[in-house]
Design an enzyme around this catalytic site. Structure first.
Site, PDB file in Angstrom:
ATOM      1  N   LYS A 483       5.481   1.951  11.318  1.00  0.00           N
ATOM      2  CA  LYS A 483       5.651   1.080  10.154  1.00  0.00           C
ATOM      3  C   LYS A 483       4.387   1.107   9.297  1.00  0.00           C
ATOM      4  O   LYS A 483       3.356   1.635   9.698  1.00  0.00           O
ATOM      5  CB  LYS A 483       5.954  -0.348  10.597  1.00  0.00           C
ATOM      6  CG  LYS A 483       4.866  -0.990  11.457  1.00  0.00           C
ATOM      7  CD  LYS A 483       5.274  -2.375  11.938  1.00  0.00           C
ATOM      8  CE  LYS A 483       4.174  -3.004  12.775  1.00  0.00           C
ATOM      9  NZ  LYS A 483       4.518  -4.368  13.203  1.00  0.00           N
ATOM     10  N   TYR A 709     -21.628  -5.059 -10.625  1.00  0.00           N
ATOM     11  CA  TYR A 709     -21.231  -6.333 -11.216  1.00  0.00           C
ATOM     12  C   TYR A 709     -22.053  -7.486 -10.632  1.00  0.00           C
ATOM     13  O   TYR A 709     -22.362  -7.523  -9.430  1.00  0.00           O
ATOM     14  CB  TYR A 709     -19.744  -6.595 -10.955  1.00  0.00           C
ATOM     15  CG  TYR A 709     -18.822  -5.735 -11.781  1.00  0.00           C
ATOM     16  CD1 TYR A 709     -18.825  -5.801 -13.175  1.00  0.00           C
ATOM     17  CD2 TYR A 709     -17.928  -4.868 -11.161  1.00  0.00           C
ATOM     18  CE1 TYR A 709     -17.970  -5.016 -13.922  1.00  0.00           C
ATOM     19  CE2 TYR A 709     -17.064  -4.074 -11.910  1.00  0.00           C
ATOM     20  CZ  TYR A 709     -17.092  -4.153 -13.291  1.00  0.00           C
ATOM     21  OH  TYR A 709     -16.246  -3.378 -14.033  1.00  0.00           O
TER      22      TYR A 709
END
Length: 814
Positions: A483, A709
């Site tokens: 999965k 940033y």
């Protein structure tokens, strides 16, 4: 090869049950999937700790294979084929290879060591091939199985052999020496690889040297430690850059992209230039130079050929191509043996029905061109290749032997015609000798993505699967979870490998994951653990089996089942034993029984539950209660419904920590990908995924300047900063930035500085030798996903499954 089967019986000390007396053996196989298996094949049914090839014999007989070497004859087939029964099929394979090797008397170079074996072998093949028809180990076929398979490929046209031998513990090299029977020996660097199989370095050296027990000469780096273990009768030919008493002494000058070695040998002095600067490449080169000197080459030939040495690519890579194509990149070698290996690898790629082979001239086959390309034609037909693109002066002459062939004299001609060739929805094997520069073809065909890739080692997947299988009782089934895009690794490719290993079930979370696997040709049973009721019709259409966990959901599925007039459609009933996520509570079970009793539309294929804390041993009492409740509730259902379904509750941690709860099946998840919560166990698993990128730009900043940033990093002095094109949009958590985490550049840790951006991150590479374009490891062996998970206080599952699908996956086998 053309050997009567009667001649083989005494060689491998077999007890024979012969139905077909006059069989002639022309090839040997250990791979049930190979399209080369036929009525002239002798199949060795190898048995390991977690696999037994005897289970494939029935299928092989149906495909026309008549001759088998076995440990035992499976039931009800003893009169269907020839069976040569031995105590150990691996030893029988080695004994046969030893017998076959002794039929030839040309020189054979045997190479062993810890590092550099394959590179030395490939470089020697390049350096000596203008003068010899060489048989060599394909890729890194240096194991107890790979060596005999390599030797068995010898034919009467070969006049030089180069075989590498790798071992992992004592007792192995003696057997490989009998198979290779080298006349010239090369001992490469002795390092730490496979140290765990030996008591100490002395034992390891002594074991390696057994390959050279009967050589004319042993070529090695002059080393007092190794020489202490050498028998006096072994003649050595040594080199050194430190010890002038070595037979060959050299001094090195290094430049930006090459090195010059000034070599002194007896009265001869000469210089060679090689396109490498690292010590490992220089060592490997010196082994090659000494081999050429021993074989009588003059300094001019050595100089000219060594200057053209090249990096060796040792892996077959699977890549995404343009127009929904799949590429198998084997663009650096073209000989008959490696072509057969590449075609076997192609056979495992069943994503596309259409298959194209791009093939250059084939060298060092030991066969005449007529015979060689006749054999190539037979291979192409047996592997159902739809189109062959021939490139090269020689292969073009034989294009008439290939169905639907297109030919070009050169790679440049192919590139000019590329737009007209129409590559679409197909698997393309690119198989070319290095001189044809097929890497340019790969570049054209490869899907254009950014420079970040997640490399998936399929050998490691197999290793980890077999590790967990070794913990199971013989009859315990295995479901493997694929999965979440195969835990980030790519579900289809992993599923295909698992199908080969004959796992019993695959597990996915949602129906669309299972549907994609079905569309890709995966036919294993697939269980959907969290099916949405709106997907039931699609699940039935694609033969997917739902987990049923509530009365409402069950009634919805039964309604669809009645509409479609199903009979005995498999479902999986989930019981809640304490996870409190999905599943039937104990008090609901009587109502469940009343609904299921007497139904013919569906069949309870399995009953399952989920351990909530099997990885936390301090929760042992809770886990044992879960197992007890599961036993009680599943037994109630089985008794009331009069059924005998598969029962399963163990996940990866449960397999290791609660072996008594294996029941009929276990569900293997994160462990397949090399992750364990047990510090001791994780060292027994192999790393599967390595996330790589490159340095986009390097700049130098000074004290007080900031990076990224919010200016979260401030330089305290002169700092060299590298920018790497991967960020949180690719799955790298921002929490791993600003000094918490690191990447690896040229084997050195480079701290991540400043905030991780959407598409980029910055690292401090002060003091690290690197340039723009240098490769960077984001995670792999170091840092591992476990290391990253601990650093940002999460779990490895989140790290793996967060890697964006925009990151290109490259699958490879060593």
């Amino acid at each position: 090869m053309s050997i009567p089967i009667q001649n083989i019986i005494p060689v491998i000390e077999a007890k024979a049950t012969i139905e077909l007396v006059d069989e002639i053996i022309e090839n040997v196989s250990i791979d049930s999937r190979s399209q080369q298996n036929n009525n002239k094949t002798l199949f060795f049914a190898l048995v390991g700790p977690n696999h037994d090839a005897h289970i494939y014999i029935n299928d092989l007989i149906d495909k026309g294979v008549n001759n088998f070497v076995v440990n035992y004859i499976p039931d009800n087939i003893n009169d269907k084929a020839n069976f040569l029964v031995v105590d150990n099929t691996l030893f029988a394979l080695q004994n046969f290879a030893s017998y076959y090797r002794a039929l030839f008397s040309f020189p054979v170079i045997g190479v062993t060591g810890s590092n550099g074996k394959t590179i030395v072998k490939e470089w020697l093949n390049f350096l000596l091939s203008p003068d010899y028809n060489i048989i060599r180990s394909p890729k890194s076929y240096n194991s107890q199985v790979g060596v005999p398979l390599s030797v068995i490929a010898i034919n009467e046209h070969h006049n030089l052999g180069i075989f590498e031998a790798g071992i992992s513990t004592i007792g192995e090299m003696v057997r490989l020496q009998k198979v290779i029977q080298p006349t010239i020996g090369i001992l490469t660097n002795i390092g730490s690889a496979h140290d765990e199989g030996f008591v100490d370095i002395s034992q390891k050296i002594k074991e390696k040297l057994k390959l050279f027990s009967d050589v004319e000469v042993l070529i090695l780096h002059k080393n007092k430690t190794i020489e202490a273990f050498l028998k006096s009768e072994i003649k050595t030919f040594t080199w050194s850059s430190q010890d002038r008493s070595a037979d060959v002494y050299y001094q090195k000058k290094s430049f930006d992209n090459h090195s010059v070695l000034n070599i002194t040998y007896k009265n001869l002095c000469f210089s060679i230039s090689i396109p490498f600067t690292d010590d490992a490449s220089l060592e490997n080169c010196m082994h090659c130079v000494l081999t050429m000197l021993y074989m009588g080459y003059n300094d001019e030939i050595i100089q000219s050929r060594v200057s053209e040495l090249f990096p060796v690519e040792m892996r077959l890579k699977v890549k995404n191509g343009i127009n929904n194509c799949t590429l198998i990149d084997d663009s650096y070698s073209s000989d008959f043996q490696s072509l057969k290996i590449a075609l076997d690898f192609l056979e495992h790629q069943k994503q596309h029905k259409k298959r194209t082979l791009i093939l250059s001239d084939i060298f060092q086959s030991g066969l005449s061109d007529d015979e060689l390309y006749a054999r190539v034609s037979q291979l192409i037909i047996s592997y159902k290749i739809k189109r062959v693109i021939c490139i090269g002066d020689t292969v073009v002459k034989f294009k008439h032997k290939f169905l639907n062939s297109i030919s070009f004299q050169s790679t440049k001609d192919f590139i000019k015609a590329f737009e007209s060739l129409d590559f679409d929805n197909e698997t393309i094997l690119i198989k070319g000798s290095r001189q044809f520069e097929f890497e340019n073809i790969v570049s054209l065909l490869e899907e254009k993505t950014h420079e970040t890739v997640l490399e998936i080692n399929l050998n490691s997947i197999s290793h980890n699967l077999n590790y967990f299988k070794s913990k199971l009782k013989p009859k315990t089934k295995v479901m493997v979870m694929v999965k979440a895009f195969g835990y980030g690794s790519g579900s289809y490719e992993i599923a295909r490998l698992l199908a080969h290993h004959k796992v019993d079930y695959l597990g996915v979370a949602f129906a669309d994951e299972g549907i994609e696997l079905r569309k890709a040709g995966i036919d294993l049973p697939i269980m959907v653990l969290n099916p949405e009721m709106t997907s039931f019709s699609s699940m039935i259409q694609y033969n997917l089996e739902p987990e049923i966990y509530s009365i409402r959901q069950l009634k919805a599925f039964l309604k669809i089942a009645d509409q479609k007039e199903l009979t005995n459609y498999p479902i999986h009933v989930k019981i809640n034993t304490g996870m409190n996520r999905l599943g039937f509570d104990t008090e609901i079970l009587p109502e469940l029984v009343s609904i299921l009793k007497g139904l013919t539309s569906i069949k309870v294929k399995s009953i399952l539950s989920h351990l909530a804390s099997s990885d936390v041993l301090s929760h042992n009492e809770f886990t044992l209660k879960q197992i007890s409740d599961f036993e009680k509730d599943s037994s109630f259902l089985m008794k009331e419904l009069k059924i005998n379904p598969i029962r399963h509750i163990c996940n990866t941690s449960g397999i290791s920590n609660y072996p008594e709860a294996q029941y009929d099946m276990v569900r293997l998840g994160i462990g397949l990908y090399g992750v364990s919560n047990d510090e001791d166990e994780i060292h027994l698993l192999e790393n599967v995924g390595t996330l790589k990128s490159v340095i986009s730009q390097i700049r130098e900043i000074h004290e007080g300047e900031s990076v990224g940033y919010s200016r979260r990093f401030m330089a305290e002095g002169k700092t060299k900063v590298a920018t790497i094109p991967i960020g949180y949009a690719d799955g790298i958590s921002r929490a791993w930035g600003n000094g918490v985490g690191y990447v690896v550049v040229n084997n050195q840790q480079a701290p991540i500085i400043g905030s991780i951006c959407m598409d980029m991150l910055m690292v401090d590479v002060t003091g690290i030798n690197c340039t723009e374009g240098t490769s960077v490891i984001i995670f792999g062996k170091d840092p591992s996903v476990v290391t990253i998970a601990k650093g940002i206080k999460t779990i490895p599952y989140e790290i793996l499954t967060s890697i964006s699908e925009r990151v290109k996956r490259v699958f490879y086998r060593e």
